[in-house]
Design a protein around this motif. Sequence first.
Motif, short mmCIF file in Angstrom:
data_model
loop_
_atom_site.label_atom_id
_atom_site.label_comp_id
_atom_site.label_asym_id
_atom_site.label_seq_id
_atom_site.Cartn_x
_atom_site.Cartn_y
_atom_site.Cartn_z
N LEU A 126 0.85 -1.20 0.00
CA LEU A 126 0.00 0.00 0.00
C LEU A 126 0.89 1.24 0.00
O LEU A 126 1.30 1.72 1.05
CB LEU A 126 -0.92 -0.02 1.22
N PHE A 127 1.16 1.77 -1.18
CA PHE A 127 2.14 2.86 -1.29
C PHE A 127 1.51 4.24 -1.38
O PHE A 127 2.22 5.25 -1.26
CB PHE A 127 3.03 2.63 -2.52
N VAL A 182 -2.01 13.46 -1.10
CA VAL A 182 -1.56 12.16 -1.58
C VAL A 182 -0.17 11.92 -0.99
O VAL A 182 0.80 12.54 -1.39
CB VAL A 182 -1.52 12.11 -3.12
N ARG A 183 -0.12 11.04 -0.03
CA ARG A 183 1.11 10.79 0.74
C ARG A 183 1.75 9.47 0.33
O ARG A 183 1.09 8.44 0.30
CB ARG A 183 0.76 10.77 2.24
N GLU A 184 3.05 9.51 0.01
CA GLU A 184 3.78 8.28 -0.26
C GLU A 184 3.88 7.50 1.04
O GLU A 184 4.15 8.05 2.09
CB GLU A 184 5.17 8.59 -0.81
N LEU A 185 3.69 6.17 0.99
CA LEU A 185 3.43 5.44 2.22
C LEU A 185 4.43 4.34 2.56
O LEU A 185 4.44 3.86 3.70
CB LEU A 185 2.02 4.83 2.13
N THR A 209 6.09 13.38 0.49
CA THR A 209 6.76 12.20 1.03
C THR A 209 6.02 11.64 2.24
O THR A 209 5.08 12.24 2.75
CB THR A 209 8.19 12.54 1.43
N ASN A 210 6.52 10.52 2.71
CA ASN A 210 5.87 9.83 3.82
C ASN A 210 5.80 10.70 5.07
O ASN A 210 4.72 10.91 5.63
CB ASN A 210 6.66 8.54 4.11
N MET A 211 6.93 11.22 5.52
CA MET A 211 6.93 12.00 6.75
C MET A 211 6.24 13.35 6.58
O MET A 211 5.43 13.76 7.42
CB MET A 211 8.36 12.22 7.26
N SER A 244 -9.53 8.09 5.30
CA SER A 244 -8.33 7.90 4.47
C SER A 244 -8.38 6.54 3.80
O SER A 244 -9.04 5.62 4.28
CB SER A 244 -7.05 8.04 5.29
N ALA A 245 -7.64 6.45 2.69
CA ALA A 245 -7.50 5.20 1.96
C ALA A 245 -6.02 4.99 1.67
O ALA A 245 -5.32 5.92 1.27
CB ALA A 245 -8.28 5.25 0.65
N SER A 246 -5.55 3.77 1.88
CA SER A 246 -4.18 3.40 1.53
C SER A 246 -4.27 2.34 0.44
O SER A 246 -4.82 1.26 0.66
CB SER A 246 -3.43 2.85 2.75
N LEU A 247 -3.74 2.67 -0.75
CA LEU A 247 -3.95 1.84 -1.93
C LEU A 247 -2.64 1.28 -2.49
O LEU A 247 -1.58 1.90 -2.36
CB LEU A 247 -4.64 2.65 -3.03
#
Length: 356
Positions: free
Chosen positions: A101-102, A134-137, A242-244, A265-268
């Motif tokens: 899930l990125f 849109v956050r990189e995960l 980015t993630n942080m 939220s959704a993590s895809l």
Amino acid sequence: MDYKIAVIKGDGIGPEVVDSALEILDAVGEKFGHKFNYTEVLAGGCAYDEYGEPLPEKTLNVCKESDAVVLGAVGGPKWDDLPGEKRPEAALLGLRKELGLFANLRPAILFEALKDACPLKPEIIGDGLDICVVRELTGGIYFGERGFRDTEMGKAAYDVEVYAEQEVERIAKVAFDMAMKRKKKVMSVDKANILESSRLWRKTVEKVAKDYPEVALDHMYVDNASMQLVRDPKQFDVIVTTNMFGDILSDEASMITGSIGMLPSASLGENNKGMYEPVHGSAPDIAGQGKANPLATILSMSMMLKYSLGLLEESECIEQAVTKALNEGNRTGDIAGTGEKILTTAEMTAAVKANL
């Protein structure tokens, strides 16, 4: 149709808000002729208490075999003294990594009925706010090399920020695809004046932008972005970062909409298999008291129907029911104004269900 849903209720208020969300999901299933089959598994602090691990193998296997994952919240002071790999939050990192899930989508929408709950002046918010972070995960400092070393000033700890081109490309494509369905504006947030990883991030996002000539791309340093979110939030449409940085900015964006208890939220991953959870935490101070706002988790179900199951009409049904419930004046404590009646978690859930 039948769907397999993995359910992780988690810690604190997690079980309360997940139960509310599943009640709404079942009502939608009955209305549209679908059946949602739930398999409940443990993750987070409750899993550590039961198995000595925050993410048991059984939980991971069930999640991999399901069409989507519903998550409440994990963590709490009870587990704060555990080593990093045993803390409840490690379950989140493990689920994201193992399920691929990125991309984390965090919409921050100010409902018309909640304008008075927004901490910003009316002239700043105008006719409302609609931002999507849109956050990189699965990359960046949260997944980079970490450890300890001895220095002249004593023991030192380090965490390394690492991003590869393909990691940036795939999250950038998610952001641009999202922008094509919205106002066609992308703001990429980085710290390219200081960080080498941010310079690669910016260069790669610009390369992806060439495939989306209709979308306007701008860049902003993260410190300026955090200021601009409260100074002029209407300038933003889709924010990719980015993630942080995304972890921090998405929480800030959620609060300017009135309450973190309102934001889903959704993590895809690559195949739209996703994990759906409210942005808020486990709030152990109000757990079991019926004070939790279930709307963020209910709206997360709307995102699940849309992104993982492809049920657009059903998704819209939930969104409209939440809007109607708010327009009728239904409020939990976190979004109630002075003198307004405060509903319990169950009562707010019933108000949404009545409007389906």
